[in-house]
Design a protein around this motif. Structure first.
Motif, mmCIF file in Angstrom:
data_model
loop_
_atom_site.group_PDB
_atom_site.id
_atom_site.type_symbol
_atom_site.label_atom_id
_atom_site.label_comp_id
_atom_site.label_asym_id
_atom_site.label_seq_id
_atom_site.Cartn_x
_atom_site.Cartn_y
_atom_site.Cartn_z
ATOM 1 N N THR A 271 16.148 8.762 -27.341
ATOM 2 C CA THR A 271 16.892 9.464 -26.583
ATOM 3 C C THR A 271 16.784 10.797 -26.633
ATOM 4 O OG1 THR A 271 18.823 7.882 -26.902
ATOM 5 C CG2 THR A 271 19.503 10.119 -26.106
ATOM 6 N N ARG A 272 16.422 11.518 -25.541
ATOM 7 C CA ARG A 272 16.434 13.262 -25.604
ATOM 8 C C ARG A 272 17.299 13.696 -24.493
ATOM 9 N NH1 ARG A 272 11.341 14.573 -27.839
ATOM 10 N NH2 ARG A 272 11.354 16.494 -26.836
ATOM 11 N N ARG A 273 17.628 14.911 -24.919
ATOM 12 C CA ARG A 273 18.774 15.471 -24.212
ATOM 13 C C ARG A 273 18.047 17.032 -23.727
ATOM 14 N NH1 ARG A 273 22.216 12.369 -27.405
ATOM 15 N NH2 ARG A 273 23.417 11.326 -26.128
ATOM 16 N N TYR A 274 18.226 17.424 -22.648
ATOM 17 C CA TYR A 274 17.561 18.787 -22.447
ATOM 18 C C TYR A 274 18.683 19.717 -21.721
ATOM 19 C CZ TYR A 274 13.631 15.374 -22.220
ATOM 20 O OH TYR A 274 12.729 14.702 -22.623
ATOM 21 N N GLY A 275 18.845 20.862 -22.143
ATOM 22 C CA GLY A 275 19.645 21.769 -21.596
ATOM 23 C C GLY A 275 20.984 22.243 -22.549
ATOM 24 N N PRO A 276 21.834 22.810 -21.925
ATOM 25 C CA PRO A 276 22.083 22.754 -20.293
ATOM 26 C C PRO A 276 20.915 23.748 -19.710
ATOM 27 C CG PRO A 276 23.486 24.248 -21.532
ATOM 28 C CD PRO A 276 22.837 23.460 -22.571
ATOM 29 N N LEU A 277 20.543 23.207 -18.451
ATOM 30 C CA LEU A 277 19.489 23.663 -17.879
ATOM 31 C C LEU A 277 20.272 24.342 -16.454
ATOM 32 C CD1 LEU A 277 16.880 20.868 -17.852
ATOM 33 C CD2 LEU A 277 16.940 22.767 -19.281
ATOM 34 N N SER A 278 19.587 25.477 -16.014
ATOM 35 C CA SER A 278 20.004 26.277 -14.815
ATOM 36 C C SER A 278 19.750 25.399 -13.537
ATOM 37 C CB SER A 278 19.657 27.488 -14.754
ATOM 38 O OG SER A 278 18.080 27.515 -14.705
ATOM 39 N N ALA A 279 20.200 25.670 -12.500
ATOM 40 C CA ALA A 279 19.708 25.168 -11.220
ATOM 41 C C ALA A 279 18.514 25.468 -10.831
ATOM 42 C CB ALA A 279 20.887 25.767 -10.094
ATOM 43 N N GLY A 280 17.766 24.685 -10.146
ATOM 44 C CA GLY A 280 16.286 24.944 -9.885
ATOM 45 C C GLY A 280 15.472 23.940 -10.538
ATOM 46 N N LEU B 294 17.466 20.522 -9.910
ATOM 47 C CA LEU B 294 18.889 20.619 -10.212
ATOM 48 C C LEU B 294 19.562 21.316 -9.031
ATOM 49 C CD1 LEU B 294 18.982 20.923 -14.123
ATOM 50 C CD2 LEU B 294 19.369 18.892 -12.682
ATOM 51 N N ALA B 295 20.676 20.699 -8.511
ATOM 52 C CA ALA B 295 21.452 21.499 -7.507
ATOM 53 C C ALA B 295 22.263 22.460 -8.212
ATOM 54 C CB ALA B 295 22.292 20.534 -6.592
ATOM 55 N N THR B 296 22.839 21.982 -9.508
ATOM 56 C CA THR B 296 23.605 23.053 -10.283
ATOM 57 C C THR B 296 23.449 22.796 -11.630
ATOM 58 O OG1 THR B 296 25.300 21.299 -10.747
ATOM 59 C CG2 THR B 296 25.630 22.630 -8.454
ATOM 60 N N GLY B 297 23.712 23.520 -12.378
ATOM 61 C CA GLY B 297 23.412 23.838 -13.803
ATOM 62 C C GLY B 297 24.084 22.319 -14.482
ATOM 63 N N ALA B 298 23.091 21.863 -15.438
ATOM 64 C CA ALA B 298 23.508 20.574 -15.982
ATOM 65 C C ALA B 298 22.658 20.212 -17.157
ATOM 66 C CB ALA B 298 23.327 19.377 -15.054
ATOM 67 N N VAL B 299 23.183 19.249 -18.206
ATOM 68 C CA VAL B 299 22.323 18.624 -19.320
ATOM 69 C C VAL B 299 21.707 17.247 -18.800
ATOM 70 C CG1 VAL B 299 22.398 17.465 -21.477
ATOM 71 C CG2 VAL B 299 23.892 19.537 -20.859
ATOM 72 N N VAL B 300 20.377 17.256 -18.866
ATOM 73 C CA VAL B 300 19.704 16.046 -18.348
ATOM 74 C C VAL B 300 19.348 15.187 -19.747
ATOM 75 C CG1 VAL B 300 17.516 15.190 -17.381
ATOM 76 C CG2 VAL B 300 18.628 17.445 -16.687
ATOM 77 N N THR B 301 19.663 13.963 -19.463
ATOM 78 C CA THR B 301 19.399 12.941 -20.619
ATOM 79 C C THR B 301 18.631 11.804 -20.146
ATOM 80 O OG1 THR B 301 21.797 13.176 -21.157
ATOM 81 C CG2 THR B 301 20.617 11.376 -22.033
#
Length: 489
Positions: free
Chosen positions: A445-454, A425-432
């Motif tokens: 359906t699975r949601r991950y996060g919010p996740l930090s950049a990296g 991830l370039a920036t923090g985001a929720v991944v779906t």
């Protein structure tokens, strides 16, 4: 071919010329190498006639405990028709619950001066060749004790068998065999061995000097490799004292050739089990790997294998030998692991799901963490933290925040119990993540996060899915990726 020596037990003796072979191709061509191997098959009658000692045992067509005995032991000395640098026992036995058949070996160049007794440390079941062009061996299903690397002038092997009664019955040994190999003859050392081009002043993420299969004289694999992206790095030892004391490239290469031959000719594997091997000199040898550094070959090193790179240190780092790993060996472990970790975005000090093992595990682990074994030995296992610290320090220094969000392809392929994606991830985001069957129906359906950049590893369980092909769509912000997941049962 050498003539068989009179007076030996049942022998199968081969002198083998190893060179480029028809069939499965590999990127490293195998040079012409002379190798000799012999297998001594010992029956119950042989034990009865030649046994040096036998207490508590009844020896007829098989070896078993006497009715009144809870334990019995027999020792035999075997002479070999030529000097060898590796021996490996395998045996067929019925072992009841709570019972045991313990095997110990010691070796000698002259039948007078003997090494200490050593028990096999890598017991496994022989499955036989995994390709259709070779006959199934008579010893398929035996227990293999692994290869004991010996001094190159070994001519005598003493075998000690101990049977221990179980809860309701005693074990029965029906056959014992000893494989021995002379793999000392091989290619000349490369010109840069231990030279300036191989020396590194500090651990970094650059690829270390790895001696190719062509350089050490490998046999060609007998079947095609399988591939799975690496998430874990395994530490092993070969449990061989003589080559733990090796101080030349030639001795190290001979040990690697012997290990490969045992793995192929006795264990029935398609190639050497380890992906890499490291000598006490600091020399690194490519094992079950090809020259394409963008993919990882599945080895045969801890019983689970898929997603793990198995690296073995040449030496016996456990009682009774208690050899100490050299600084050069430990540094090369760190070098190799730092390079692989940087290429595969592995955090050396982290944890991740090990696909073959089916659970979360430290990304750098010792064999004993997934199997009941002493491997990689107390002395080398004690260096795990130093290896991790050295690798993690340089991997973290080389990390750069990605400029754009990226998704990896699903791994492993095909999937059985769990599919994984690597996300940068370039920036923090929720991944779906959305999963669809081939009729277009959304099944998960699975949601991950919010996740930090990296970099993050995301997983979705597939154990309850029917075998077949599924479509997926993974998204983070304005970045999306689609593909398929192949599930097998």
């Amino acid at each position: 071919m050498r003539q068989l020596c009179r007076g030996l037990l049942g022998l199968v003796l081969l002198s083998v010329g190893i060179g480029p072979q028809n069939g499965w191709a590999q990127n490293d061509s195998s040079p012409s190498t002379a190798l000799q191997r012999v297998r001594v098959d010992v029956t119950g009658a042989d034990w009865s006639k030649r046994a040096k000692t036998a207490s508590g045992l009844r020896i007829e067509e098989a070896v078993r405990l006497r009715a009144e005995a809870s334990e019995g032991r027999v020792t035999m000395t075997l002479s070999l028709p030529f000097p060898v640098n590796g021996v490996g026992p395998h045996w067929r036995a019925s072992v009841p619950e709570g019972g045991a058949v313990d095997v110990a070996l010691r070796t000698s160049p002259d039948g007078a001066a003997w090494t200490d007794w050593v028990s096999p440390s890598h017991e496994t079941t022989i499955v036989g060749p995994q390709d259709g062009d070779r006959p199934r061996p008579a010893y398929e299903g035996d227990t293999s004790g692994g290869l004991l690397l010996t001094e190159a002038d070994t001519r005598y092997v003493q075998v000690r068998l101990t049977l221990r009664r179980g809860i309701s019955a005693g074990p029965v040994l029906r056959r014992f065999s000893l494989y021995a190999v002379d793999a000392t003859e091989g290619p000349a050392p490369p010109t840069d061995v231990r030279g300036p081009s191989t020396a590194k002043t500090a651990v970094d993420t650059a690829k270390p000097r790895v001696y190719t299969r062509d350089e050490w004289g490998a046999q060609s694999p007998t079947a095609a490799y399988r591939y799975a992206r690496a998430t874990h790095l395994a530490i092993h030892h070969t449990a061989a004292a003589s080559h733990g004391a090796a101080d030349t490239w030639d001795e190290c290469a001979a040990a690697v050739r012997a290990i490969q031959d045992f793995h192929m000719e006795t264990n029935g594997w398609i190639d050497i089990g380890y992906n890499y091997l490291i000598c006490q000199t600091g020399d690194v040898f490519r094992g079950r790997e090809d020259e394409n550094d963008d993919r990882d070959v599945v080895g045969a090193h801890d019983g689970f294998n898929e997603g793990s790179v198995g690296t073995a240190g040449l030496g016996f780092f456990h009682p009774p030998e208690n050899q100490r790993p050299t600084d050069e060996l430990v540094d090369r472990f760190a070098d190799l692991f730092a390079w692989i970790a940087s290429e595969r975005n592995i955090d050396p000090d982290g944890r991740d799901t090990y696909a073959g093992y089916g659970a979360t595990l430290r990304t750098v682990y010792g064999h004993r963490e997934v199997k009941s074994t002493a491997c990689p030995g107390d002395e080398l296992y004690a260096e795990r933290s130093a290896i991790v610290d050295s690798a993690a320090a340089v991997v973290s220094e080389g990390e750069e925040e990605p400029e754009i969000t990226r998704f990896s392809e699903v791994r492993p392929t095909p999937v059985r119990t769990e599919a994984r994606f690597e996300v940068r991830l370039a920036t923090g985001a929720v991944v779906t993540l959305r999963i669809y069957d081939l009729l277009g129906r959304r099944i998960a359906t699975r949601r991950y996060g919010p996740l930090s950049a990296g970099t993050h590893t995301l997983s979705v369980p597939t154990a309850r899915w029917a075998a077949g092909t599924y479509a997926y769509r993974i998204a983070a912000g304005d970045r999306t990726q689609t593909g398929t997941i192949q599930v097998v049962r």
